[in-house]
Design an enzyme around this catalytic site. Structure first.
Site, PDB file in Angstrom:
ATOM      1  N   HIS A 188     -76.395  22.304  20.191  1.00 11.27           N
ATOM      2  CA  HIS A 188     -75.365  21.613  19.421  1.00 11.27           C
ATOM      3  C   HIS A 188     -75.946  20.611  18.432  1.00 11.27           C
ATOM      4  CE1 HIS A 188     -73.403  22.732  23.306  1.00 11.27           C
ATOM      5  NE2 HIS A 188     -72.451  23.122  22.484  1.00 11.27           N
ATOM      6  N   HIS A 219     -79.837  16.224  14.576  1.00 13.03           N
ATOM      7  CA  HIS A 219     -80.815  16.808  15.481  1.00 13.03           C
ATOM      8  C   HIS A 219     -80.155  17.807  16.420  1.00 13.03           C
ATOM      9  CE1 HIS A 219     -79.106  13.382  17.738  1.00 13.03           C
ATOM     10  NE2 HIS A 219     -79.241  14.189  18.787  1.00 13.03           N
TER      11      HIS A 219
END
Length: 325
Positions: free
Chosen positions: A131, A259
């Site tokens: 994710h 990230h």
């Protein structure tokens, strides 16, 4: 009672191309497996959403059921935990490269109190999605949740952010907001036309409208090239007639914050582990990961256990009219 004597169906099976009952199927199955092993299409994104929720094992927060993790957002009766994110299912080759990268760091962790937990697979070894967060964990009331999703759909439809690719640019350890867990993360580079920042601006705008906290609210100063935004308005909404989508306020750039988490630990990484992680950037394990292109064509809104897919608008084919002719 005598059994009925039916005629043999061998001839019918041969005419229909079916294998005979006494034929050994191993060769046929092997050929089919070899032909399809590398050609299987990915499962539809919505298929994974059917299994986005897990069975609740306890009515209270019990870290022993979750590898020592503690709930950082307290549950409030009547509130719906909500999260906006990009979901990425690595291919078999990409999954292998990510696994090799984690495995190359594991020996360093074995000599420390830390125990790294991979986010690539489940306890049963099944691949898991990764994710990219576009919001913090939000708490919506029952009266807000449907309006929130509707507002997000409307915003994404009007912002004109097309699907795009991004790549891995770095490897770091970062804590969560409460510093109860530390994550091994892949930093993402700033894509063309600033797609990640523009998606964040759109999501933060919707969150702000519903009095929810924004993600990365203290961003870095943005570089001048490829800004893709305007400083005329602090409110990050789409400008009429613009193909660039929602604008960030002047100087806002969260590129260094985007990230993908690939592993976690409950103990802060030691200086030795951090140095080992930094050295990986010059090794083959990380070079293989840098070759991965993460394609972003939709975002997801998870409200409670319900996941809504929000696709990015596709670019219309050039030279075609209103109805595609």
């Amino acid at each position: 009672m005598a059994l009925v004597d039916y005629e043999s169906s061998d001839e019918e099976e041969e005419e229909e191309g079916l294998p005979r009952p006494d034929a050994h199927p191993s060769n046929t199955l092997k050929r089919k497996h070899d032909a399809t092993e590398n050609d299987l299409p990915p499962l539809p994104s919505k298929f994974h959403d059917l299994y986005a929720s897990t069975t609740r094992l306890s009515t209270r927060d019990d870290p022993s059921l979750h590898g020592g993790r503690k709930r950082v957002t307290p549950h409030i009766q009547g509130n719906w935990p909500t999260h906006l994110y990009i979901e990425w299912y690595p291919s078999t080759t990409e999954h292998k490269a990510l696994t090799n990268l984690i495995s190359s760091i594991q020996p360093t962790l074995d000599a420390s109190p830390s125990r790294i937990q991979s986010l690539l697979t489940s306890d049963l070894g099944a691949p898991l999605p990764l994710h990219i967060s576009l919001s913090r964990t939000l708490g919506l009331s029952s009266a807000q949740k449907d309006d929130f999703v509707s507002a997000l759909l409307t915003t994404m439809k009007s912002c004109k952010i097309r699907p795009f690719d991004t790549r891995i640019s770095g490897l770091h350890w970062v804590p969560n907001y409460e510093k109860t867990r530390w994550f091994l993360v892949l930093r993402l580079e700033r894509p063309r036309e600033d797609g990640l920042n523009r998606l964040l601006a759109a999501c933060n705008g919707v969150c702000e409208d519903f009095a929810q906290p924004k993600l990365y609210s203290s961003p870095k100063t943005a570089p001048k090239p490829n800004d893709g935004g305007s400083s005329r308005s602090r409110r990050p909404t789409a400008r009429s007639g613009s193909s660039q989508g929602p604008a960030l306020a002047a100087g806002e750039d969260a590129s260094e914050s985007f990230h993908v988490s690939i592993a976690w630990t409950l103990v802060p990484p030691s200086e030795g582990i951090i140095q080992c992680t930094q050295r990986k950037k010059d090794e083959a394990a990380f070079t293989a990961v840098q070759e991965i292109a993460v394609h972003i064509a939709e975002i997801k809104a998870k409200v409670g256990n319900i996941v809504t897919n929000v696709p990015l608008p596709q670019k219309a084919a050039e030279g075609k009219g209103l109805f595609g002719f």
